[in-house]
Design a protein around this motif. Sequence first.
Motif, PDB file in Angstrom:
ATOM      1  N   GLN A 195     -12.442 -29.379 -30.087  1.00 50.86           N
ATOM      2  CA  GLN A 195     -13.076 -29.632 -31.304  1.00 50.86           C
ATOM      3  C   GLN A 195     -13.344 -31.028 -31.794  1.00 50.86           C
ATOM      4  OE1 GLN A 195     -11.997 -26.847 -34.257  1.00 50.86           O
ATOM      5  NE2 GLN A 195     -10.336 -28.395 -35.074  1.00 50.86           N
ATOM      6  N   ASP A 196     -12.364 -31.630 -31.484  1.00 49.24           N
ATOM      7  CA  ASP A 196     -12.337 -33.164 -31.955  1.00 49.24           C
ATOM      8  C   ASP A 196     -12.286 -34.279 -31.046  1.00 49.24           C
ATOM      9  OD1 ASP A 196      -9.753 -32.965 -31.279  1.00 49.24           O
ATOM     10  OD2 ASP A 196      -9.031 -32.957 -33.060  1.00 49.24           O
ATOM     11  N   SER A 197     -12.135 -34.023 -29.646  1.00 49.41           N
ATOM     12  CA  SER A 197     -12.282 -34.984 -28.743  1.00 49.41           C
ATOM     13  C   SER A 197     -12.595 -34.626 -27.370  1.00 49.41           C
ATOM     14  CB  SER A 197     -10.720 -35.586 -28.514  1.00 49.41           C
ATOM     15  OG  SER A 197      -9.896 -34.608 -27.892  1.00 49.41           O
ATOM     16  N   VAL A 229      -4.433 -38.334 -13.681  1.00 54.62           N
ATOM     17  CA  VAL A 229      -3.850 -39.340 -14.355  1.00 54.62           C
ATOM     18  C   VAL A 229      -4.175 -39.533 -15.867  1.00 54.62           C
ATOM     19  CG1 VAL A 229      -4.385 -42.015 -14.199  1.00 54.62           C
ATOM     20  CG2 VAL A 229      -4.473 -40.668 -12.132  1.00 54.62           C
ATOM     21  N   PRO A 230      -3.346 -40.270 -16.715  1.00 53.98           N
ATOM     22  CA  PRO A 230      -3.453 -40.300 -18.180  1.00 53.98           C
ATOM     23  C   PRO A 230      -4.991 -40.536 -18.522  1.00 53.98           C
ATOM     24  CG  PRO A 230      -1.501 -41.376 -17.660  1.00 53.98           C
ATOM     25  CD  PRO A 230      -2.215 -40.992 -16.309  1.00 53.98           C
ATOM     26  N   PRO A 231      -5.723 -40.040 -19.449  1.00 52.57           N
ATOM     27  CA  PRO A 231      -6.866 -40.036 -19.658  1.00 52.57           C
ATOM     28  C   PRO A 231      -7.576 -41.554 -19.609  1.00 52.57           C
ATOM     29  CG  PRO A 231      -5.757 -39.447 -21.909  1.00 52.57           C
ATOM     30  CD  PRO A 231      -4.895 -39.356 -20.523  1.00 52.57           C
ATOM     31  N   GLN A 232      -8.754 -41.898 -18.837  1.00 54.01           N
ATOM     32  CA  GLN A 232      -9.394 -43.035 -18.438  1.00 54.01           C
ATOM     33  C   GLN A 232     -10.020 -43.377 -19.862  1.00 54.01           C
ATOM     34  OE1 GLN A 232     -11.247 -43.725 -14.866  1.00 54.01           O
ATOM     35  NE2 GLN A 232     -12.725 -45.039 -16.017  1.00 54.01           N
ATOM     36  N   ASP A 233     -10.727 -42.388 -20.433  1.00 56.01           N
ATOM     37  CA  ASP A 233     -11.649 -42.573 -21.567  1.00 56.01           C
ATOM     38  C   ASP A 233     -11.265 -41.360 -22.693  1.00 56.01           C
ATOM     39  OD1 ASP A 233     -13.098 -45.142 -21.226  1.00 56.01           O
ATOM     40  OD2 ASP A 233     -13.614 -44.148 -19.281  1.00 56.01           O
ATOM     41  N   THR A 234     -11.505 -41.608 -23.954  1.00 56.96           N
ATOM     42  CA  THR A 234     -11.642 -40.649 -24.804  1.00 56.96           C
ATOM     43  C   THR A 234     -12.697 -40.913 -25.954  1.00 56.96           C
ATOM     44  OG1 THR A 234      -9.214 -40.303 -24.573  1.00 56.96           O
ATOM     45  CG2 THR A 234     -10.005 -39.239 -26.570  1.00 56.96           C
ATOM     46  N   ILE A 235     -13.131 -39.922 -26.231  1.00 57.94           N
ATOM     47  CA  ILE A 235     -14.277 -40.078 -27.426  1.00 57.94           C
ATOM     48  C   ILE A 235     -14.096 -39.236 -28.407  1.00 57.94           C
ATOM     49  CG2 ILE A 235     -16.162 -41.100 -25.932  1.00 57.94           C
ATOM     50  CD1 ILE A 235     -17.686 -38.613 -26.581  1.00 57.94           C
ATOM     51  N   HIS A 288     -17.934 -43.542 -24.444  1.00 57.95           N
ATOM     52  CA  HIS A 288     -17.689 -44.603 -25.233  1.00 57.95           C
ATOM     53  C   HIS A 288     -18.064 -44.026 -27.015  1.00 57.95           C
ATOM     54  CE1 HIS A 288     -16.199 -47.672 -22.443  1.00 57.95           C
ATOM     55  NE2 HIS A 288     -15.232 -47.666 -23.700  1.00 57.95           N
ATOM     56  N   THR A 289     -17.320 -44.357 -27.859  1.00 57.31           N
ATOM     57  CA  THR A 289     -18.042 -44.561 -29.184  1.00 57.31           C
ATOM     58  C   THR A 289     -16.894 -45.320 -30.021  1.00 57.31           C
ATOM     59  OG1 THR A 289     -18.506 -43.079 -31.059  1.00 57.31           O
ATOM     60  CG2 THR A 289     -16.569 -42.269 -29.666  1.00 57.31           C
ATOM     61  N   ALA A 290     -17.737 -45.959 -31.166  1.00 54.56           N
ATOM     62  CA  ALA A 290     -16.744 -46.907 -31.716  1.00 54.56           C
ATOM     63  C   ALA A 290     -16.158 -46.324 -32.817  1.00 54.56           C
ATOM     64  CB  ALA A 290     -17.818 -47.789 -32.422  1.00 54.56           C
ATOM     65  N   SER A 291     -16.323 -45.074 -33.305  1.00 56.97           N
ATOM     66  CA  SER A 291     -16.152 -44.270 -34.179  1.00 56.97           C
ATOM     67  C   SER A 291     -16.468 -42.931 -34.311  1.00 56.97           C
ATOM     68  CB  SER A 291     -16.275 -44.663 -35.546  1.00 56.97           C
ATOM     69  OG  SER A 291     -17.640 -44.766 -35.999  1.00 56.97           O
ATOM     70  N   ALA A 310     -23.139 -41.379 -29.159  1.00 56.30           N
ATOM     71  CA  ALA A 310     -22.384 -40.700 -28.178  1.00 56.30           C
ATOM     72  C   ALA A 310     -22.474 -39.407 -27.867  1.00 56.30           C
ATOM     73  CB  ALA A 310     -20.666 -40.974 -28.852  1.00 56.30           C
ATOM     74  N   ALA A 311     -22.711 -38.384 -28.915  1.00 56.55           N
ATOM     75  CA  ALA A 311     -23.068 -37.006 -28.711  1.00 56.55           C
ATOM     76  C   ALA A 311     -23.784 -36.551 -29.968  1.00 56.55           C
ATOM     77  CB  ALA A 311     -21.612 -36.222 -28.884  1.00 56.55           C
ATOM     78  N   ARG A 312     -25.090 -36.351 -29.473  1.00 54.47           N
ATOM     79  CA  ARG A 312     -26.102 -35.805 -30.534  1.00 54.47           C
ATOM     80  C   ARG A 312     -26.580 -34.543 -30.590  1.00 54.47           C
ATOM     81  NH1 ARG A 312     -31.438 -36.243 -28.503  1.00 54.47           N
ATOM     82  NH2 ARG A 312     -31.553 -37.046 -26.390  1.00 54.47           N
ATOM     83  N   ARG A 313     -26.715 -33.955 -31.619  1.00 57.15           N
ATOM     84  CA  ARG A 313     -27.449 -32.344 -31.607  1.00 57.15           C
ATOM     85  C   ARG A 313     -28.835 -32.492 -31.257  1.00 57.15           C
ATOM     86  NH1 ARG A 313     -25.818 -28.212 -36.362  1.00 57.15           N
ATOM     87  NH2 ARG A 313     -23.969 -28.188 -35.005  1.00 57.15           N
ATOM     88  N   VAL A 314     -29.175 -31.589 -30.443  1.00 55.22           N
ATOM     89  CA  VAL A 314     -30.434 -31.824 -29.957  1.00 55.22           C
ATOM     90  C   VAL A 314     -31.362 -30.286 -30.132  1.00 55.22           C
ATOM     91  CG1 VAL A 314     -30.087 -33.529 -28.151  1.00 55.22           C
ATOM     92  CG2 VAL A 314     -30.130 -30.804 -27.542  1.00 55.22           C
ATOM     93  N   GLY A 315     -30.593 -29.452 -30.680  1.00 54.77           N
ATOM     94  CA  GLY A 315     -31.284 -28.128 -31.086  1.00 54.77           C
ATOM     95  C   GLY A 315     -30.279 -27.074 -31.877  1.00 54.77           C
ATOM     96  N   VAL A 316     -30.435 -26.338 -32.771  1.00 55.67           N
ATOM     97  CA  VAL A 316     -29.953 -25.324 -33.314  1.00 55.67           C
ATOM     98  C   VAL A 316     -30.769 -24.052 -33.419  1.00 55.67           C
ATOM     99  CG1 VAL A 316     -29.069 -24.969 -35.734  1.00 55.67           C
ATOM    100  CG2 VAL A 316     -28.898 -27.098 -34.904  1.00 55.67           C
TER     101      VAL A 316
END
Length: 268
Positions: free
Chosen positions: A136-138, A151-157, A213-216, A224-230
């Motif tokens: 839920q958070d990464s 292998v240890p994670p190459q990327d995490t957002i 990637h995401t800066a924060s 980085a991750a946008r909601r497109v529908g609800v």
Amino acid sequence: YGEFFASGSADTNLKVWDLRRKSCIQTYKGHTGMIDSIRFSPHGRWVATGAKDGKVKIWDLTAGKIMQTLAVHKGPITTVAFHPKEYLLATGSTDRTVQLWSLESFQVVGSSELCSSPVQVVKFYVEEQALLSASQDSLRLYPIDGHVGLVPPQDTIEVDWRGLQDMRLCFPEEKLIAITAERSQLGIWVADLQKHETGISKCGGVNGYGRLHTASRPPAGGAAARRVGVADDHAVAHGDVERLLDRERGRVRGRWRRALRARRDRKS
């Protein structure tokens, strides 16, 4: 899978249904806890189930019996995934780990470090020879090495995917679509796997950038991750979800077509 589908519930049984007959054709017993995750193998002869008893079971549908029980996780199983091309299975659990299994030896060939929260969904990213793991958070990307497994994670957002239910990779657009359900709302999120941003050391990667990637922590609608529908009805129909996904795919393909036309115009 084809004209069959599988279901599991609090009764701890796996049921296989024939869509033509509109009836259950086989019931498998073996779990001692509610089944939370089910996947057909790519060839359709096996089904993997993960349950709250902390076990993963692989069932042979042609023989009509259990083939193997995988018991390494120390908490309920939340997700299972077959590799589409190799004899590998990935599993995730509330014990906050991901396990990579060989379907030839039925042994663990790779384990993740402890994640920050329970693993909700795992998905093989074949094009990058990697495994995506989401909570839920990464969202993490683990390269798969033939000798050492994970292998240890190459990327995490960082993400805010509370109530994460499932993910789907869309190609050739290289989009990751995530589905969340919280209270009475169903959310559709899109992460761009092609996005490269330099100068963000927090996310790791190679030469200053990686695949994700995401800066924060992104807000709702972030890059980085946008909601497109609800959907406001929690019991939204499967077809409604498909329409939302198709709408997003249409937008992506439209952008690609416009970009290709613009490129051809510049060349001419």
